[in-house]
Design a protein around this motif. Structure first.
Motif, PDB file in Angstrom:
ATOM      1  N   ALA A   1      10.809   8.576  11.657  1.00 17.32           N
ATOM      2  CA  ALA A   1      11.622   7.362  11.831  1.00 17.32           C
ATOM      3  C   ALA A   1      10.770   6.219  12.379  1.00 17.32           C
ATOM      4  CB  ALA A   1      12.791   7.659  12.759  1.00 17.32           C
ATOM      5  N   ALA A   2       9.885   6.536  13.328  1.00 22.20           N
ATOM      6  CA  ALA A   2       9.003   5.503  13.883  1.00 22.20           C
ATOM      7  C   ALA A   2       8.006   5.021  12.841  1.00 22.20           C
ATOM      8  CB  ALA A   2       8.269   6.058  15.100  1.00 22.20           C
ATOM      9  N   ILE A   3       7.527   5.932  12.003  1.00 18.93           N
ATOM     10  CA  ILE A   3       6.567   5.563  10.960  1.00 18.93           C
ATOM     11  C   ILE A   3       7.219   4.639   9.936  1.00 18.93           C
ATOM     12  CG2 ILE A   3       5.197   6.456   9.034  1.00 18.93           C
ATOM     13  CD1 ILE A   3       4.786   9.022  10.703  1.00 18.93           C
ATOM     14  N   ARG A   4       8.450   4.955   9.535  1.00 22.43           N
ATOM     15  CA  ARG A   4       9.130   4.156   8.498  1.00 22.43           C
ATOM     16  C   ARG A   4       9.347   2.712   8.938  1.00 22.43           C
ATOM     17  NH1 ARG A   4      10.638   6.975   4.137  1.00 22.43           N
ATOM     18  NH2 ARG A   4      11.170   9.198   4.295  1.00 22.43           N
ATOM     19  N   LYS A   5       9.432   2.471  10.231  1.00 19.05           N
ATOM     20  CA  LYS A   5       9.605   1.105  10.711  1.00 19.05           C
ATOM     21  C   LYS A   5       8.356   0.259  10.445  1.00 19.05           C
ATOM     22  CE  LYS A   5      12.877   2.248  14.408  1.00 19.05           C
ATOM     23  NZ  LYS A   5      13.090   2.272  15.877  1.00 19.05           N
ATOM     24  N   ARG A   6       7.214   0.905  10.345  1.00 17.23           N
ATOM     25  CA  ARG A   6       5.958   0.178  10.143  1.00 17.23           C
ATOM     26  C   ARG A   6       5.424   0.317   8.725  1.00 17.23           C
ATOM     27  NH1 ARG A   6       2.397   0.779  15.654  1.00 17.23           N
ATOM     28  NH2 ARG A   6       4.100   1.092  17.122  1.00 17.23           N
ATOM     29  N   LEU A   7       5.691   1.458   8.110  1.00 17.18           N
ATOM     30  CA  LEU A   7       5.179   1.720   6.760  1.00 17.18           C
ATOM     31  C   LEU A   7       6.331   2.207   5.890  1.00 17.18           C
ATOM     32  CD1 LEU A   7       1.947   3.631   7.841  1.00 17.18           C
ATOM     33  CD2 LEU A   7       2.000   1.337   6.875  1.00 17.18           C
ATOM     34  N   PRO A   8       7.111   1.293   5.361  1.00 16.99           N
ATOM     35  CA  PRO A   8       8.295   1.708   4.599  1.00 16.99           C
ATOM     36  C   PRO A   8       7.959   2.389   3.272  1.00 16.99           C
ATOM     37  CG  PRO A   8       8.005  -0.680   4.507  1.00 16.99           C
ATOM     38  CD  PRO A   8       7.027  -0.173   5.505  1.00 16.99           C
TER      39      PRO A   8
ATOM     40  N   MET B   1       0.839  -1.191   0.000  1.00 18.30           N
ATOM     41  CA  MET B   1       0.000   0.000   0.000  1.00 18.30           C
ATOM     42  C   MET B   1       0.881   1.252   0.000  1.00 18.30           C
ATOM     43  SD  MET B   1      -2.954   1.157   2.726  1.00 18.30           S
ATOM     44  CE  MET B   1      -4.032  -0.191   2.205  1.00 18.30           C
ATOM     45  N   LYS B   2       0.627   2.156  -0.944  1.00 15.46           N
ATOM     46  CA  LYS B   2       1.373   3.408  -1.012  1.00 15.46           C
ATOM     47  C   LYS B   2       0.701   4.430  -0.100  1.00 15.46           C
ATOM     48  CE  LYS B   2       2.799   4.929  -4.963  1.00 15.46           C
ATOM     49  NZ  LYS B   2       2.771   5.428  -6.368  1.00 15.46           N
ATOM     50  N   THR B   3       1.480   4.963   0.830  1.00 18.41           N
ATOM     51  CA  THR B   3       0.933   5.850   1.853  1.00 18.41           C
ATOM     52  C   THR B   3       1.580   7.223   1.761  1.00 18.41           C
ATOM     53  OG1 THR B   3       0.629   3.950   3.338  1.00 18.41           O
ATOM     54  CG2 THR B   3       0.538   6.146   4.329  1.00 18.41           C
ATOM     55  N   ALA B   4       0.749   8.260   1.872  1.00 15.26           N
ATOM     56  CA  ALA B   4       1.241   9.642   1.868  1.00 15.26           C
ATOM     57  C   ALA B   4       0.791  10.335   3.145  1.00 15.26           C
ATOM     58  CB  ALA B   4       0.720  10.389   0.652  1.00 15.26           C
ATOM     59  N   PHE B   5       1.714  11.021   3.796  1.00 11.72           N
ATOM     60  CA  PHE B   5       1.427  11.767   5.013  1.00 11.72           C
ATOM     61  C   PHE B   5       1.377  13.259   4.687  1.00 11.72           C
ATOM     62  CE2 PHE B   5       2.802   7.747   6.526  1.00 11.72           C
ATOM     63  CZ  PHE B   5       2.241   7.562   7.792  1.00 11.72           C
ATOM     64  N   ILE B   6       0.265  13.901   5.064  1.00 12.55           N
ATOM     65  CA  ILE B   6       0.094  15.341   4.884  1.00 12.55           C
ATOM     66  C   ILE B   6       0.344  15.980   6.248  1.00 12.55           C
ATOM     67  CG2 ILE B   6      -1.395  17.169   4.027  1.00 12.55           C
ATOM     68  CD1 ILE B   6      -0.895  14.951   1.981  1.00 12.55           C
ATOM     69  N   VAL B   7       1.438  16.716   6.379  1.00 13.06           N
ATOM     70  CA  VAL B   7       1.923  17.175   7.677  1.00 13.06           C
ATOM     71  C   VAL B   7       1.768  18.686   7.809  1.00 13.06           C
ATOM     72  CG1 VAL B   7       3.875  17.157   9.279  1.00 13.06           C
ATOM     73  CG2 VAL B   7       3.629  15.310   7.593  1.00 13.06           C
ATOM     74  N   ASN B   8       1.076  19.113   8.850  1.00 14.91           N
ATOM     75  CA  ASN B   8       0.946  20.538   9.150  1.00 14.91           C
ATOM     76  C   ASN B   8       2.038  20.927  10.145  1.00 14.91           C
ATOM     77  OD1 ASN B   8       0.303  23.114   9.918  1.00 14.91           O
ATOM     78  ND2 ASN B   8      -1.774  22.659  10.583  1.00 14.91           N
TER      79      ASN B   8
END
Length: 279
Positions: free
Chosen positions: A25-32, A1-8
Motif C-alpha cells: 500500500a505504501a509502495i503504490r502511493k509512490r509507484l502506481p 516507468m514500469k516497475t516489478a517487485f520480486i518478493v521473497n
C-alpha cells in the motif's frame, strides 16, 4: 516507468509475507505502475526477473535479503547478454544480511528505503562475473554485485543456514564461520593475477570484493569502491585456530590486514586453480 517487485515471502524469518500488504500500500502511493511476484524457491527470482525484463519492465526491485538480490542480478542476463541494457535494479532490504544495502547506505527499513526508488537516485555499479565448475561437474557462470568467495566462507554460509532464523544473521554467520574453521580442509591453489603472474597458497579463503561488507557486517574490503572498475582481493592462507580467533574480530573493524599474512591486491581479473585436479 514500469516497475516489478520480486518478493521473497520467507525473508525476515517469514515476516515479509505478513507485512507485504501494508508495504505494498505504501509502495503504490509512490509507484502506481507496478506489478509483483512472490518467489517460490531457489533461483525462481532469476527466472521472474528475466520474464519481467522481456515484457518491457524498466525497474526490477528485489524485496528480501542478499540472496534474493543476487538472483535478480543474474536475471538481467541471458546467455551472457543483457536482456535490457537500460533496465534498472532496486532493492528493498528485508532479510538476514542485506550487506549490499549497507554498502550503498540504503536503510534496512523498507519504508525508508522506498526513497531511493523514486526520483532519480540512480548509480552505476560494476558487475562481477564468475565462471566456475559446479559440484555437478558442469561449467556455470554467475554475476555478482558485492562479493565472491573461494574457500571457507562458502562452507560457512552453508553451515549458517542450519541456525534457526530467529537467532539473527550475525549469530548465524558467526556460527557458520566458527564451525567451518573446525571442519574445513584448506587446499593448495594457484591464483593468477594479470599481468603479475601466478602465486601458490594453502588457501583458507579468497575474497573477490566489489563492495566493502559481507557476512552481515564484516568489513572485508574497507577500501573497495563499487564503481571503480576493480576488485579488491584478499587471500587468507591456512592458519591455526588461535590465529583465526584473533583474526576474526578484526574482520568487523576492517583492520584485519594489519600485521597479518593476508595477500591484498586490486585487479580486474583473477583466476583460481586447484593444484590437485581432483579438488
Amino acid at each position: 516507468m514500469k516497475t516489478a517487485f520480486i518478493v521473497n515471502p520467507t525473508a525476515g524469518e517469514g515476516r515479509l509475507k505478513k507485512q507485504w500488504p501494508g508495504l505494498l500500500a505504501a509502495i503504490r502511493k509512490r509507484l502506481p505502475r507496478l506489478d509483483y511476484s512472490f518467489t517460490k524457491g531457489e533461483k525462481h527470482a532469476t527466472g521472474i526477473t528475466r520474464q519481467y525484463l522481456k515484457k518491457g519492465f524498466d525497474l526490477i526491485v528485489s524485496v528480501g535479503g542478499d540472496g534474493t538480490l543476487s538472483e535478480c542480478v543474474n536475471g538481467f542476463f541471458d546467455n551472457g547478454k543483457k536482456i535490457n541494457p537500460d533496465g534498472l535494479l532496486g532493492t528493498l532490504p528485508f532479510g538476514r544480511g542485506c550487506d549490499l544495502a549497507r554498502n550503498l547506505s540504503i536503510s534496512k527499513d523498507p519504508l525508508l528505503a522506498l526513497d531511493h526508488l523514486t526520483g532519480r537516485h540512480y548509480r552505476s555499479l560494476d558487475v562481477g562475473r564468475a565462471s566456475f565448475r559446479a559440484l555437478s561437474g558442469h561449467q556455470e557462470t554467475r554475476y555478482f554485485l558485492n562479493i565472491a568467495n573461494v574457500g571457507l566462507v562458502s562452507k560457512a554460509v552453508d553451515l549458517s543456514r542450519q541456525v534457526p532464523r530467529i537467532m539473527g544473521s550475525r549469530i548465524s554467520y558467526l556460527y557458520g564461520t566458527l564451525r567451518g574453521i573446525l571442519t574445513y580442509q584448506p587446499k593448495t591453489v594457484i591464483y593468477r593475477i594479470l599481468p603479475e603472474g601466478d602465486r601458490e597458497v594453502k588457501l583458507l579463503n579468497l575474497i573477490i570484493a566489489n563492495g566493502k561488507y559481507f557476512g552481515s557486517g564484516m568489513k572485508a574490503a574497507p577500501k573497495a569502491e563499487m564503481s571503480d572498475g576493480f576488485f579488491d582481493c584478499l587471500v587468507a592462507p591456512k592458519m591455526n585456530l588461535f590465529d583465526f580467533l584473533r583474526y576474526l574480530p578484526r574482520l568487523y573493524t576492517g583492520d584485519h590486514q594489519q600485521g597479518s599474512k593476508i595477500d591484498y591486491f586490486r585487479t580486474k581479473l583473477v583466476e583460481v586453480f586447484s593444484k590437485n585436479k581432483g579438488d
